[in-house]
Scaffold this motif. Structure first.
Motif: not given
Length: 117
Positions: A68-96
């Motif tokens: 689930t992606i979400s954003r807090d416009n007051a804090k200029n911050t974006v989040y990514l809640q990751m649940n039920s993680l799998k081995r194939e989710d292994t990676a380096r994560y970047y925002c843009r």
């Protein structure tokens, strides 16, 4: 000038959860969509999720129902809640930040997510 700072990665067991954060400079956050990408070793960077300024979100098929992606416009911050993680989710994560089909600014250092089975 640092524009994007990702954090929250780590080592987690399969089935576990992590919450990533990305603090952005106000100049690139305001008025733009925000995205999360990931890149696994020897693979191309792929778009994971995108959220509009109004909060509408889209996801890669591989993470639908788990992330689930979400954003807090007051804090200029974006989040990514990751649940039920799998081995194939292994990676380096970047925002843009993104405007239509264009990515804004530069890649940050990313945050590493490693999922152990």
């Amino acid at each position: 000038q640092v524009q994007l700072v990702e954090s929250g990665g780590g080592l987690v067991q399969a089935g576990g959860s992590l919450r990533l954060s990305c603090a952005a400079s106000a100049s690139i956050f305001a008025g733009n969509d925000m995205t999360w990408y990931r890149q696994a070793p020897e693979q191309q960077r792929e778009l994971v999720a995108r959220i509009s300024t109004g909060g509408s979100a889209t996801y890669a098929d591989s993470v639908k129902g788990r992330f689930t992606i979400s954003r807090d416009n007051a804090k200029n911050t974006v989040y990514l809640q990751m649940n039920s993680l799998k081995r194939e989710d292994t990676a380096r994560y970047y925002c843009r930040a993104a405007y239509r089909t264009l990515l804004i600014g530069d890649w940050g250092q990313g945050t590493q997510v490693t999922v152990a089975s």
